[in-house]
Design an enzyme around this catalytic site. Sequence first.
Site, short mmCIF file in Angstrom:
data_model
loop_
_atom_site.label_atom_id
_atom_site.label_comp_id
_atom_site.label_asym_id
_atom_site.label_seq_id
_atom_site.Cartn_x
_atom_site.Cartn_y
_atom_site.Cartn_z
N GLU A 50 21.06 66.64 27.81
CA GLU A 50 20.55 65.48 27.09
C GLU A 50 21.64 64.66 26.40
O GLU A 50 22.57 65.20 25.82
CB GLU A 50 19.55 65.96 26.05
CG GLU A 50 18.84 64.85 25.28
CD GLU A 50 17.51 65.33 24.72
OE1 GLU A 50 16.52 65.33 25.49
OE2 GLU A 50 17.48 65.71 23.55
N LYS A 52 22.00 62.48 23.28
CA LYS A 52 21.26 62.33 22.01
C LYS A 52 22.27 62.07 20.90
O LYS A 52 23.00 62.96 20.50
CB LYS A 52 20.51 63.64 21.82
CG LYS A 52 19.77 63.86 20.54
CD LYS A 52 18.80 65.03 20.76
CE LYS A 52 18.39 65.82 19.63
NZ LYS A 52 17.55 66.97 19.93
N LYS A 112 13.44 59.92 27.71
CA LYS A 112 12.96 60.74 26.60
C LYS A 112 12.51 59.81 25.50
O LYS A 112 13.32 59.23 24.78
CB LYS A 112 14.13 61.63 26.15
CG LYS A 112 13.78 62.82 25.28
CD LYS A 112 12.95 63.80 26.04
CE LYS A 112 13.04 65.24 25.69
NZ LYS A 112 13.99 65.71 24.77
N GLU A 161 4.94 67.92 27.93
CA GLU A 161 5.51 68.76 26.87
C GLU A 161 4.44 69.33 25.95
O GLU A 161 3.61 68.61 25.41
CB GLU A 161 6.50 67.94 26.06
CG GLU A 161 7.13 68.77 24.94
CD GLU A 161 8.17 67.99 24.17
OE1 GLU A 161 9.18 67.58 24.78
OE2 GLU A 161 7.98 67.77 22.97
N ASN A 182 8.19 73.09 24.21
CA ASN A 182 9.14 72.73 23.17
C ASN A 182 9.17 73.84 22.12
O ASN A 182 8.16 74.12 21.47
CB ASN A 182 8.77 71.38 22.54
CG ASN A 182 9.94 70.78 21.76
OD1 ASN A 182 10.98 71.44 21.60
ND2 ASN A 182 9.78 69.56 21.30
N GLU A 213 12.52 74.12 26.04
CA GLU A 213 13.20 72.98 25.42
C GLU A 213 13.58 73.26 23.96
O GLU A 213 12.76 73.81 23.21
CB GLU A 213 12.28 71.75 25.38
CG GLU A 213 11.69 71.31 26.69
CD GLU A 213 10.77 70.10 26.49
OE1 GLU A 213 9.99 69.82 27.39
OE2 GLU A 213 10.83 69.45 25.43
N SER A 214 14.74 72.85 23.58
CA SER A 214 15.23 72.83 22.19
C SER A 214 15.78 74.17 21.70
O SER A 214 15.23 75.22 22.01
CB SER A 214 14.15 72.39 21.20
OG SER A 214 13.55 71.18 21.59
#
Length: 263
Positions: A50, A52, A112, A161, A182, A213-214
Amino acid sequence: MTFLEKIIDKKKQEVAERKLQAAGKHTRKNPIYSLHQNVQAADHISIIAEIKRASPSKGAIQMDVDILKQAKQYEQSGAAAISVLTDESFFHGSLDDLKAVSEAVSVPVLCKDFMIDEIQIDDAKNAGASIILLILAALPLERFQRLYNYATEQGLEVLCEVHNADELKDALTVNPKIIGINNRNLKTFEVDLQTTAELVQQIDKGELTIISESGMRTKEDAELARDAGANTILVGETLMRSNHVESDMQALQVPLSSTKGAS
Ligand SMILES: O=P(O)(O)OC[C@@H](O)[C@@H](O)c1c[nH]c2ccccc12
């Protein structure tokens, strides 16, 4: 008001303003690529890397990043897709970022953003996205289903998501190919990597792309996601702060069979 509610409020304003302007011109230059195919072909955990610059939970991450250099490094290091944050107000991204990245690489790019309306999907496609994000926590079920069908009809892939069992149940109503779990609760920003393990159990995995994710930092985190049943991870902050993207991405692309070293 939770952060998610604040973001959605702002998004509603932005979309209303956007609708007063003309439809975007068809300026897309790159083809649509498939994340799902890349994931199914891989024998290791796939990475969505990503771009970001900042986030509401972390503040500034890397405001002055050279996004093209970063994107090319991701591609060279084997990214199955590149995620570009396009929300301006909270993440300091833009559709111009997405367009620039899409034109510079030959991997699918994920838009995103907090999608609430078809016009955002048109704009994402026009800017070069191959995948869009739909966040179950941010959408009533009927709207989610409508946007999912709309994006699919446009030839785009959709990352659905979820963060809890109810959202997962709602996501499964469209028979999605790509589910993202997530680990970060978008209402409190708490991160718990166990979220993936809890929810994957409730999915009949088949040929799905399942993304954890994350909060991914280390090889051990990637192994945890893999052992839980994910075949893909989405990594933002760790790669944005990294001084050695290539070796960090190599370490995270752990083999998919949990019997390491076998064969
Ligand atoms: O920086 P991290 O912890 O690696 O997280 C990346 C990604 O999962 C995160 O940016 C994200 C997941 N879902 C979102 C929805 C909106 C905005 C951002 C996100």
